[in-house]
Motif scaffolding. Structure first.
Motif, short mmCIF file in Angstrom:
data_model
loop_
_atom_site.label_atom_id
_atom_site.label_comp_id
_atom_site.label_asym_id
_atom_site.label_seq_id
_atom_site.Cartn_x
_atom_site.Cartn_y
_atom_site.Cartn_z
N UNK A 109 0.80 -1.22 0.00
CA UNK A 109 0.00 0.00 0.00
C UNK A 109 0.83 1.27 0.00
N UNK A 110 1.98 1.25 0.66
CA UNK A 110 2.81 2.45 0.79
C UNK A 110 3.63 2.74 -0.46
N UNK A 111 4.02 1.70 -1.18
CA UNK A 111 4.87 1.89 -2.35
C UNK A 111 6.28 2.27 -1.97
N UNK A 112 6.93 3.01 -2.86
CA UNK A 112 8.30 3.45 -2.61
C UNK A 112 8.32 4.49 -1.50
N UNK A 113 9.38 4.48 -0.72
CA UNK A 113 9.45 5.45 0.35
C UNK A 113 10.77 5.46 1.07
N UNK A 114 10.85 6.38 2.02
CA UNK A 114 12.05 6.57 2.83
C UNK A 114 11.61 6.81 4.28
N UNK A 115 12.36 6.23 5.21
CA UNK A 115 12.16 6.52 6.63
C UNK A 115 13.50 7.03 7.17
N UNK A 116 13.45 8.20 7.78
CA UNK A 116 14.64 8.84 8.35
C UNK A 116 14.46 8.91 9.86
N UNK A 117 15.51 8.51 10.59
CA UNK A 117 15.51 8.62 12.05
C UNK A 117 16.44 9.75 12.45
N UNK A 118 15.91 10.70 13.24
CA UNK A 118 16.70 11.80 13.77
C UNK A 118 17.05 11.46 15.22
N UNK A 119 18.28 11.01 15.50
CA UNK A 119 18.64 10.59 16.86
C UNK A 119 18.64 11.75 17.86
N UNK A 120 18.87 12.97 17.40
CA UNK A 120 18.89 14.13 18.28
C UNK A 120 17.48 14.37 18.86
N UNK A 121 16.47 14.26 18.02
CA UNK A 121 15.08 14.49 18.46
C UNK A 121 14.38 13.18 18.83
N UNK A 122 15.02 12.03 18.55
CA UNK A 122 14.42 10.71 18.75
C UNK A 122 13.08 10.63 18.01
N UNK A 123 13.17 10.93 16.70
CA UNK A 123 11.97 11.05 15.88
C UNK A 123 12.18 10.38 14.52
N UNK A 124 11.13 9.71 14.04
CA UNK A 124 11.11 9.09 12.72
C UNK A 124 10.25 9.92 11.78
N UNK A 125 10.73 10.09 10.55
CA UNK A 125 10.00 10.79 9.49
C UNK A 125 9.77 9.78 8.37
N UNK A 126 8.52 9.61 7.97
CA UNK A 126 8.14 8.61 6.98
C UNK A 126 7.59 9.32 5.75
#
Length: 178
Positions: free
Chosen positions: A97-114
């Motif tokens: 369902x999601x198809x192509x994509x990228x997940x980035x983890x920001x260790x400084x903020x402890x946050x994932x961006x999808x």
């Protein structure tokens, strides 16, 4: 992917100050739904719509998608092969369902961006990236985005490692502030 690197070199999106979030799309390339429309959409994601796309049959190529934050690419896929129904999915992508994509983890903020439904991906797993760095080109990969009248957008999610998923309202407010 050449267009991604031309965009980056053109200075179209100024580099953010250290630690500041960067725009995911240039203002001219995006349309963000109003707050009242969000109650009819995703509770924990925001669909950011493209102002223009190039069509190649059922496939779309949208504008350059940039990372909101610096971080490490923890997942990336640009090999989705499918159609507008689950039965037409063949292989690849982060999910059917999601198809192509990228997940980035920001260790400084402890946050994932999808970032989902990309046409192409310009980064690889393990790569360190800066805020504002191109991740790939928008598209309509994934069964959900390939359905008629469902493309021309980036599906964006933000997850705090400790507090969970951001609401669509909170994501919208962030995007409008940068």
């Amino acid at each position: 992917l050449e267009a991604v690197w031309r965009y980056s070199a053109s200075g179209a999106a100024p580099a953010p100050a250290q630690g500041d979030p960067a725009p995911v799309l240039a203002r001219a390339d995006r349309w963000i739904p109003g707050r009242s429309a969000l109650k009819y959409s995703h509770q924990y994601a925001l669909d950011v719509f493209f102002t223009a796309v190039k069509r190649h049959g059922a496939a779309e190529t949208g504008p350059t998608i940039c990372s909101i934050s610096s971080g490490i690419v923890v997942s990336a896929s640009d090999d989705w092969d499918g159609g507008d129904k689950p039965s037409l999915y063949r292989s690849g992508g982060l999910s059917p369902n999601a198809g192509n994509g990228v997940i980035v983890y920001d260790p400084q903020r402890r946050r994932y961006y999808v970032y989902l439904h990309l046409r192409s991906v310009a980064v690889r797993v393990g790569q360190k990236i800066a805020a504002g760095q191109p991740l790939g080109l928008g598209g309509n990969t994934g069964v959900n985005a390939r359905k008629k009248n469902h493309g021309t957008h980036l599906h964006l999610e933000i997850h705090d490692a400790d507090d969970g998923a951001w609401s669509s309202y909170r994501i919208r407010d962030l995007l409008l502030s940068i």
